[in-house]
Design an enzyme around this catalytic site. Structure first.
Site, PDB file in Angstrom:
ATOM      1  N   ARG A 148      33.080   2.505 -41.684  1.00 57.79           N
ATOM      2  CA  ARG A 148      32.271   2.539 -42.894  1.00 57.79           C
ATOM      3  C   ARG A 148      32.603   1.301 -43.708  1.00 57.79           C
ATOM      4  O   ARG A 148      33.779   0.898 -43.778  1.00 57.79           O
ATOM      5  CB  ARG A 148      32.619   3.801 -43.708  1.00 57.79           C
ATOM      6  N   TYR A 160      32.144   2.165 -56.085  1.00 57.56           N
ATOM      7  CA  TYR A 160      32.633   3.282 -55.286  1.00 57.56           C
ATOM      8  C   TYR A 160      33.273   2.792 -53.995  1.00 57.56           C
ATOM      9  O   TYR A 160      32.805   1.828 -53.381  1.00 57.56           O
ATOM     10  CB  TYR A 160      31.475   4.241 -54.937  1.00 57.56           C
ATOM     11  N   ASP A 210      28.219   4.515 -47.443  1.00 52.07           N
ATOM     12  CA  ASP A 210      28.120   5.663 -48.351  1.00 52.07           C
ATOM     13  C   ASP A 210      27.507   5.207 -49.673  1.00 52.07           C
ATOM     14  O   ASP A 210      28.119   4.431 -50.405  1.00 52.07           O
ATOM     15  CB  ASP A 210      29.529   6.245 -48.601  1.00 52.07           C
ATOM     16  N   HIS A 212      26.772   7.227 -52.019  1.00 55.05           N
ATOM     17  CA  HIS A 212      27.542   8.082 -52.935  1.00 55.05           C
ATOM     18  C   HIS A 212      26.709   8.579 -54.109  1.00 55.05           C
ATOM     19  O   HIS A 212      27.117   8.477 -55.276  1.00 55.05           O
ATOM     20  CB  HIS A 212      28.784   7.339 -53.433  1.00 55.05           C
ATOM     21  N   GLU A 236      24.846   7.439 -46.329  1.00 54.34           N
ATOM     22  CA  GLU A 236      25.364   8.740 -46.767  1.00 54.34           C
ATOM     23  C   GLU A 236      25.044   8.987 -48.225  1.00 54.34           C
ATOM     24  O   GLU A 236      25.116   8.084 -49.054  1.00 54.34           O
ATOM     25  CB  GLU A 236      26.870   8.734 -46.568  1.00 54.34           C
ATOM     26  N   GLU A 262      28.805  16.580 -48.075  1.00 51.70           N
ATOM     27  CA  GLU A 262      30.228  16.760 -48.415  1.00 51.70           C
ATOM     28  C   GLU A 262      30.409  17.503 -49.730  1.00 51.70           C
ATOM     29  O   GLU A 262      31.406  18.185 -49.919  1.00 51.70           O
ATOM     30  CB  GLU A 262      30.929  15.409 -48.479  1.00 51.70           C
ATOM     31  N   ARG A 283      27.280  16.994 -43.468  1.00 55.90           N
ATOM     32  CA  ARG A 283      28.667  16.606 -43.756  1.00 55.90           C
ATOM     33  C   ARG A 283      29.512  17.705 -44.377  1.00 55.90           C
ATOM     34  O   ARG A 283      30.624  17.475 -44.846  1.00 55.90           O
ATOM     35  CB  ARG A 283      28.668  15.389 -44.670  1.00 55.90           C
ATOM     36  N   GLU A 339      34.779  12.011 -40.114  1.00 51.38           N
ATOM     37  CA  GLU A 339      35.403  11.059 -41.046  1.00 51.38           C
ATOM     38  C   GLU A 339      36.911  11.191 -40.938  1.00 51.38           C
ATOM     39  O   GLU A 339      37.443  12.304 -40.881  1.00 51.38           O
ATOM     40  CB  GLU A 339      34.956  11.348 -42.480  1.00 51.38           C
ATOM     41  N   TRP A 402      28.632   9.659 -60.218  1.00 45.73           N
ATOM     42  CA  TRP A 402      29.697   8.831 -59.650  1.00 45.73           C
ATOM     43  C   TRP A 402      29.698   8.930 -58.148  1.00 45.73           C
ATOM     44  O   TRP A 402      29.475   9.998 -57.579  1.00 45.73           O
ATOM     45  CB  TRP A 402      31.083   9.253 -60.184  1.00 45.73           C
TER      46      TRP A 402
HETATM   47  C1  CS2 Z   1      33.615  10.070 -50.134  1.00 41.64           C
HETATM   48  C2  CS2 Z   1      34.799  10.794 -50.665  1.00 41.64           C
HETATM   49  O1  CS2 Z   1      34.746  10.160 -48.075  1.00 41.64           O
HETATM   50  C3  CS2 Z   1      33.631  10.091 -48.621  1.00 41.64           C
HETATM   51  O2  CS2 Z   1      32.554  10.019 -48.023  1.00 41.64           O
HETATM   52  O3  CS2 Z   1      32.381  10.512 -50.591  1.00 41.64           O
HETATM   53  O4  CS2 Z   1      35.850   9.881 -50.734  1.00 41.64           O
HETATM   54  C4  CS2 Z   1      34.617  11.442 -52.019  1.00 41.64           C
HETATM   55  O5  CS2 Z   1      34.344  10.447 -52.987  1.00 41.64           O
HETATM   56  C5  CS2 Z   1      35.894  12.188 -52.380  1.00 41.64           C
HETATM   57  O6  CS2 Z   1      36.184  13.085 -51.341  1.00 41.64           O
HETATM   58  C6  CS2 Z   1      35.740  12.939 -53.683  1.00 41.64           C
HETATM   59  O7  CS2 Z   1      36.926  13.654 -53.950  1.00 41.64           O
HETATM   60 MG    MG Z   2      30.872  10.417 -49.157  1.00 46.25          MG
END
Ligand code: CS2
Ligand code: MG
Length: 402
Positions: A148, A160, A210, A212, A236, A262, A283, A339, A402
């Site tokens: 990534r 991010y 990502d 995000h 992502e 996620e 995810r 991941e 965020w």
């Molecule tokens: C992120 C994470 O790993 C990822 O794809 O989106 O690092 C996420 O920001 C954190 O798990 C939040 O606690």
């Molecule tokens: Mg993520």
């Protein structure tokens, strides 16, 4: 008949904050569950201690499904990250116990191996393009077949996904760190560094990115279209996923594969995304989506609609979650990718795990159960310290995702 004799909730900070549930049966068999919810750890610890543990003691540890239904339906107030993380911890611990009682690694209870290894992706990042490219090269040299890529957006300050030091940790402050965000600057810059990665390294490895949750659907459509020649394995979280319908617009404009889930915690939260093929990878994770029992329901629904798995695996998910994830990953038919971020050395002092990395992939432990042990004595050396995830603010000062 064996019964659940006690359930202990450990909150400690070996490398970072983790909440761990340990269930012990009347036969002395123990099982572990991860109950870590980054930035809200104490909410889950309290939910477990006050509302779950008193109802667990005395139950039959073999009744995994019944226990899942009991805590899901019995709460009346359903879903959400705190409830589903608490249920996940109980569920995962009971699968650990069932494996130990059967003398089998959990993946054998899930139907045995469907694949020889679990392909993982690493996290390359940089404060600028040259440092990002160096980081991609480092992970390629370590044998990763998927990487990534995330880079800081010039002149915007915080962004991010850029690692500071050896382990990526976004929850780094006692109060939320307020970070600036500019969608315009990101949309101008991110495609250029993804193109730079392909220009430098070619196409013989998987490249992921990502977003995000940062874009609107039409911005995500524009981004996905712009990076199609980078042949991403996935983009992502292109847009916040509470509105599953929003992904239809993205789908209409770009063939860049999409990964979501996620931050979602139940099958209902990904149902339309999966059944209408609005995404390509789901995810959701063991720790936040109700444990092994619920996650394999999500994965089975995904398999019916040619959606593959791509479980979250950041370091704020404990080695217990990673171990459980690899047991699922090696067994399910529609595995996509896992991941993987190496945990800090202090974390691995407390969680002794049989998961092994080799040749860009992970192998589950062959020990009965999950293959992880928790050293509570070692954990006492790392007391909990409150930490929050950042908050993003647009350049006009308004709050962004965020
Ligand atoms: C992120 C994470 O790993 C990822 O794809 O989106 O690092 C996420 O920001 C954190 O798990 C939040 O606690
Ligand atoms: Mg993520």
């Amino acid at each position: 008949m064996s019964t659940i004799e006690r359930a202990e909730v450990f909150v400690a900070s070996p490398g970072r904050n983790f909440v761990t549930l340990r269930i012990t049966t009347s036969d002395g068999v123990t099982g572990l569950g991860d109950a870590t919810l980054n930035g809200r750890e104490l909410a889950v610890a309290a939910y477990l201690r006050e509302h779950v543990v008193p109802l667990l003691v005395g139950r039959d540890p073999a009744r995994i499904e019944d226990t899942w239904q009991y805590f899901y339906r019995g709460a009346y107030w359903r879903r959400g990250p705190v409830t589903m993380t608490a249920i996940a911890a109980v569920d995962t611990a009971l699968w650990d116990i069932k494996g130990k009682v059967a003398g089998l690694p959990v993946y054998q209870l899930l139907g045995g191996r469907s694949r020889d290894a679990v392909m993982v992706y690493a996290h390359a990042s940089g404060t600028d393009v040259p440092s990002l490219l160096d980081d991609v090269a480092r992970f390629r040299d370590l044998g990763y077949r998927a990487v990534r890529a995330q880079a800081a957006v010039p002149d915007v300050g915080g962004t991010y996904g850029v690692r500071k030091g050896s382990v990526y940790e976004p929850a780094a402050s006692a109060l939320p760190d307020e970070q600036p965000w500019s969608t315009e600057a990101y949309l101008d810059f991110a495609p250029t560094y993804l193109e730079a990665v392909r220009d430098r390294f070619g196409f013989d490895f998987h490249l992921l990115h990502d977003v995000h949750h940062r874009l609107t659907p039409i911005e995500a459509a524009r981004f996905g279209k712009r990076v199609e020649d980078c042949r991403l394995f996935w983009m992502e979280d292109p847009t916040p996923a509470e509105d599953q319908e929003a992904f239809r617009l993205i789908r209409q404009h770009t063939t860049t594969p999409i990964a979501v889930g996620e931050a979602l915690t139940s099958i209902w939260d990904v149902q339309r995304l999966i059944t209408e093929q609005l995404i390509d990878y789901v995810r959701t994770t063991v720790v936040h989506a109700g444990g092994i029992t619920h996650l394999r329901r999500i994965f089975d629904l995904a398999a019916l609609h040619q959606v593959r798995t791509g479980s979250h695996g950041a370091t704020d998910l404990s080695p217990v979650t990673l171990a459980a994830a690899v047991h699922l990953d090696v067994a399910v038919p529609n595995f996509g990718i896992q991941e993987y971020m190496e945990h800090a050395p202090e974390t691995m002092e407390v969680f002794r795990s049989g998961v092994r990395f080799a040749d860009g992939a992970l192998q589950p432990s062959e020990a009965p159960g999950l293959g992880v042990e928790y050293d509570e004595k070692a954990a006492e050396r790392f007391p909990y310290e409150g930490r929050y995830l950042p908050v993003a603010r647009r350049l006009d000062g308004s709050v962004h995702d965020w």
